[in-house]
Design a protein around this motif. Structure first.
Motif, PDB file in Angstrom:
ATOM      1  N   GLU A 105       0.822  -1.207   0.000  1.00  0.00           N
ATOM      2  CA  GLU A 105       0.000   0.000   0.000  1.00  0.00           C
ATOM      3  C   GLU A 105       0.862   1.265   0.000  1.00  0.00           C
ATOM      4  O   GLU A 105       0.611   2.203  -0.741  1.00  0.00           O
ATOM      5  N   ARG A 130      -4.025  -5.050  -8.718  1.00  0.00           N
ATOM      6  CA  ARG A 130      -4.457  -4.126  -7.656  1.00  0.00           C
ATOM      7  C   ARG A 130      -3.330  -3.212  -7.162  1.00  0.00           C
ATOM      8  O   ARG A 130      -3.497  -2.494  -6.178  1.00  0.00           O
ATOM      9  N   ASN A 132      -1.130  -0.032  -6.625  1.00  0.00           N
ATOM     10  CA  ASN A 132      -1.463   1.388  -6.797  1.00  0.00           C
ATOM     11  C   ASN A 132      -0.449   2.047  -7.737  1.00  0.00           C
ATOM     12  O   ASN A 132       0.572   1.466  -8.084  1.00  0.00           O
ATOM     13  N   ARG A 133      -0.763   3.291  -8.142  1.00  0.00           N
ATOM     14  CA  ARG A 133       0.048   3.945  -9.192  1.00  0.00           C
ATOM     15  C   ARG A 133       1.494   4.154  -8.773  1.00  0.00           C
ATOM     16  O   ARG A 133       2.421   3.960  -9.543  1.00  0.00           O
ATOM     17  N   GLU A 136       3.334   0.960  -8.864  1.00  0.00           N
ATOM     18  CA  GLU A 136       3.513   0.557 -10.253  1.00  0.00           C
ATOM     19  C   GLU A 136       4.641   1.364 -10.906  1.00  0.00           C
ATOM     20  O   GLU A 136       5.493   0.811 -11.608  1.00  0.00           O
TER      21      GLU A 136
END
Ligand code: ADE
Length: 348
Positions: A105, A130, A132-133, A136
């Protein structure tokens, strides 16, 4: 091969535990199935094409003394994506670090994972769709150039510092390949789909698991379990454990026959096609209250007291795959095969 696991969060819609292909909390923390997983490619039953492609890639990487290229495994839950990642690590003789996207997270979660990676290690990220940006975007240069770009400081004093990473392999797993962004998808050198298993492979898996659990199954009992598990080894193994419970209570672990399997399956209300009470309730609702449809998802979910997302993602896929339900622009419709199945069940 060492396995390092960090698996926080990852809640998924829950329903009847026996036939739900999602891992139970115990399974996702790695307990009951751990001893049952095949360790090497040769022990892994089914998925012939996947095994061939990955076997060649592993052999080539070992021959060159390089890390295996990044691998994306996609397909329905319970088909063995995590198992395959562990098998790959074993074949490569490296550590497998296991995590899932919901556990990454905060930026420091993925940074911590990457800075600890050892040369040629395998990093497994489950539910990678799933991510998050921020996580990623940290992964892009790590996957492509083995570089971790960190921002140090804040505001006008913020600077980027790059850390060099050792060669490593990212194995991503997802049930929703279409939800991955294309920049992330494009950074995987191997993209492989896992298919539902056929009856013969499932029988071999059930038989192997029975040996490991030290229970004795007749051929017919094995066939019966394999036929009710929705093409999914995780469900097959879970059904076998429930059959073993009944056998244990009756003192019959060394003589499990088809009759005993039938008893256990009916205790859990699983019919010979692998449908459970929830599946049949949906079909019966359509049949008896909506004239077979078409009916919208929200209406159906409200009538059944279910959440529409759970209905769509957990209950419906198997019914659609079995040709018992169809989706039309005007809503869900029952098929003749479903009507026949309901009548058969009523008569039984
Ligand atoms: N147990 C679960 N899945 C398996 C597979 N594909 N091969 C062997 N054992 C398994």
């Amino acid at each position: 091969m060492a396995i390092v696991s960090s698996n926080a969060g990852a809640a998924s819609p829950r329903r009847e535990p026996v036939l739900d292909a999602q891992p139970s909390p115990e399974e996702s923390s790695g307990r009951p199935d751990d001893g049952l997983r095949p360790k090497r490619l040769d022990d892994y039953i089914g998925q012939a094409e996947l095994k061939q492609v990955l076997g060649i890639a592993v052999q080539a990487a070992l021959g060159r003394g390089e890390a295996l290229d990044h691998v994306l495994l996609y397909g329905p839950p319970g088909l063995g994506k995590t198992t395959m990642a562990l098998v790959l690590a074993e074949e490569l003789g490296v550590t497998c670090r296991i995590t899932s996207a919901p556990a990454l997270e905060r930026p420091r979660d993925i940074v911590g994972l990457l800075v600890n990676v050892q040369p040629r290690d395998l990093l497994f990220i489950d539910e990678i769709h799933r991510l998050n940006r921020v996580a990623e975007e940290l992964l892009y240069p790590a996957m492509e150039d083995r570089r971790l770009d960190l921002t140090v400081g804040k505001g006008s004093t913020a600077r980027t510092r790059s850390l060099e990473l050792p060669p490593f392999t990212l194995v991503g797993a997802t049930t929703k390949a279409g939800s991955l962004s294309s920049p992330l998808r494009d950074r995987f050198g191997l993209i492989q789909r896992l298919e539902f298993y056929g009856q013969e492979d499932l029988e071999a898996i059930v038989s192997r698991t029975a040996d490991l659990l030290k229970v004795s199954l007749s051929a017919a009992a094995c066939r019966r379990i394999a036929g009710c598990c929705r093409g999914t080894p995780r469900i097959a193994n879970r059904l076998l454990r429930r059959v073993r419970d009944v056998a244990c209570v009756q003192g019959r672990q060394d003589q499990i026959d088809e009759g005993l399997v039938t008893q256990a399956l009916s205790l859990h209300r699983v019919d010979h096609r692998g449908l459970d009470a929830g599946d049949r309730r949906l079909l019966a609702q359509l049949d008896q209250h909506h004239g077979g449809g078409p009916v919208g998802l929200d209406t159906l979910a409200a009538a059944l007291g279910e959440d529409p997302t759970t209905l769509e993602s957990v209950v419906e896929p198997f019914l659609l795959q079995q040709g018992l339900l169809v989706r039309t622009p005007r809503g869900r419709m029952l098929t003749d095969a479903a009507r026949d199945h309901l009548r058969e069940q009523e008569a039984a």
